[in-house]
Design an enzyme around this catalytic site. Structure first.
Site, short mmCIF file in Angstrom:
data_model
loop_
_atom_site.label_atom_id
_atom_site.label_comp_id
_atom_site.label_asym_id
_atom_site.label_seq_id
_atom_site.Cartn_x
_atom_site.Cartn_y
_atom_site.Cartn_z
N LYS A 108 64.64 29.61 58.64
CA LYS A 108 63.59 30.57 59.00
C LYS A 108 63.75 30.92 60.48
CE LYS A 108 59.11 29.56 59.56
NZ LYS A 108 58.73 30.22 60.82
N GLY A 145 59.86 22.69 61.23
CA GLY A 145 60.50 23.08 62.49
C GLY A 145 60.71 21.89 63.41
N ASP A 186 51.35 45.76 60.47
CA ASP A 186 51.09 47.06 61.09
C ASP A 186 50.73 48.11 60.04
OD1 ASP A 186 51.15 49.17 63.11
OD2 ASP A 186 52.40 47.78 64.28
N SER A 236 48.26 27.57 58.70
CA SER A 236 48.17 26.11 58.83
C SER A 236 47.47 25.64 60.09
CB SER A 236 49.59 25.54 58.81
OG SER A 236 50.33 26.03 59.92
N GLY A 254 53.52 23.66 58.28
CA GLY A 254 52.48 22.69 58.59
C GLY A 254 52.91 21.26 58.31
N LYS A 307 56.16 38.05 60.54
CA LYS A 307 54.72 38.27 60.27
C LYS A 307 54.36 39.73 60.53
CE LYS A 307 53.37 33.57 60.42
NZ LYS A 307 54.44 32.99 61.25
N ASP A 311 52.32 16.19 55.12
CA ASP A 311 53.26 15.21 54.58
C ASP A 311 54.07 15.87 53.46
OD1 ASP A 311 54.07 12.32 54.01
OD2 ASP A 311 53.33 13.02 52.06
N THR A 337 55.14 51.72 60.24
CA THR A 337 55.77 50.76 61.15
C THR A 337 56.30 49.56 60.37
OG1 THR A 337 54.16 51.51 62.78
CG2 THR A 337 55.43 49.55 63.34
P1 BMP Z 1 56.61 23.39 63.09
O1 BMP Z 1 57.13 22.59 61.87
O2 BMP Z 1 57.39 23.13 64.32
O3 BMP Z 1 55.14 23.24 63.25
O4 BMP Z 1 56.91 24.95 62.78
C1 BMP Z 1 56.25 25.63 61.76
C2 BMP Z 1 56.82 27.01 61.61
O5 BMP Z 1 56.12 27.71 60.58
C3 BMP Z 1 56.71 27.89 62.86
O6 BMP Z 1 57.83 28.75 62.85
C4 BMP Z 1 55.45 28.71 62.62
O7 BMP Z 1 55.53 29.97 63.25
C5 BMP Z 1 55.46 28.87 61.11
N1 BMP Z 1 54.13 28.98 60.49
C6 BMP Z 1 53.16 28.00 60.66
O8 BMP Z 1 53.38 26.99 61.36
N2 BMP Z 1 51.95 28.16 60.05
C7 BMP Z 1 51.65 29.22 59.27
O9 BMP Z 1 50.55 29.28 58.74
C8 BMP Z 1 52.62 30.21 59.09
C9 BMP Z 1 53.87 30.06 59.68
O10 BMP Z 1 54.80 30.95 59.46
#
Ligand code: BMP
Length: 215
Positions: free
Chosen positions: A32, A188, A63, A113, A166, A60, A173, A67
């Site tokens: 992603k 991430g 618009d 999340s 999340g 995300k 988890d 666009t």
């Molecule tokens: P991390 O595991 O480091 O928290 O990253 C989560 C990823 O998912 C980030 O790229 C964030 O932009 C995306 N994201 C999120 O955390 N919550 C959402 O509700 C929607 C997302 O796209």
């Protein structure tokens, strides 16, 4: 078994992102890519990574229909497997993205999340899911750190694929998210900030596999 892990490559260094994506690719369903990587490197990084992995563009998109169409056409032409689009801006905006996407799949945000999601988007989850269901989207974003919301959305989501961020840094988890209905788990920081990203990806996959087996 097909992998269900999606790695969020929220890092600034394009070369490092490509190296990490190559190393992790056997362990993932898709990479992603979000604004930070594209803004710090270049849009063509989408095609570079798409040459060896599925790429989900997490822009995300949010618009007016015209666009949205312009953004999604470019993402499609760069070879993305899927693009994440907000549904909260209405049927016309979401449908324009779906139309422009062609073979690129649209994943609609119907819930989020982070704690602030409870203020506005959270209470709209059911209506946004209905919109996603009636707009030809491929999947939805639902919170992997909120099993109750996740399973409620899953129960009404038909054949839509459920992508859940999340996990890890935001408290979710992997096994719980799978049991609550996640199809694909987005992770991430828990992976790219780990001293051993590949090992961490394997550990998460192991937890996903174990949670998937009949108990
Ligand atoms: P991390 O595991 O480091 O928290 O990253 C989560 C990823 O998912 C980030 O790229 C964030 O932009 C995306 N994201 C999120 O955390 N919550 C959402 O509700 C929607 C997302 O796209």
């Amino acid at each position: 078994m097909e992998k269900r892990l999606v790695v969020a490559l929220d890092i600034k260094d394009g070369e490092k992102a490509i190296r990490m994506a190559r190393d992790l690719s056997p362990e993932v369903f898709a990479m992603k890519i979000n604004w930070p990587l594209v803004l710090y490197s270049k849009p063509e990084i989408i095609s570079e990574i798409a040459s060896f992995s599925r790429v989900i563009c997490d822009f995300k998109v949010a618009d007016i229909p015209n666009t949205n169409r312009l953004i999604v056409e470019r993402v499609r032409d760069l070879g993305a497997y899927a693009v994440i689009v907000h549904s909260v801006f209405g049927h016309d905006s979401l449908s324009a993205a779906v139309e422009a996407a062609g073979d690129t799949r649209v994943i609609a945000v119907v819930s989020m999340s982070h704690p602030g999601a409870r203020e506005f988007i959270g209470p709209l989850g059911d209506r946004l899911l209905d919109l996603a269901l009636s707009s030809g989207t491929y999947g939805i974003i639902a919170p992997g750190n909120d099993p109750e919301t996740l399973s409620a959305l899953k129960s009404r989501s038909g054949s839509l694929k459920i992508f859940t961020p999340g996990i890890g840094a935001q408290g979710g988890d992997p096994a719980e998210a799978v049991r609550a209905g996640s199809d694909y788990l987005i992770v991430g920081r828990a992976i790219y900030d780990s001293p051993d990203p590949l090992g961490e990806a394997r550990r998460i996959n192991d937890r996903i596999s174990k949670a998937t087996l009949p108990q």
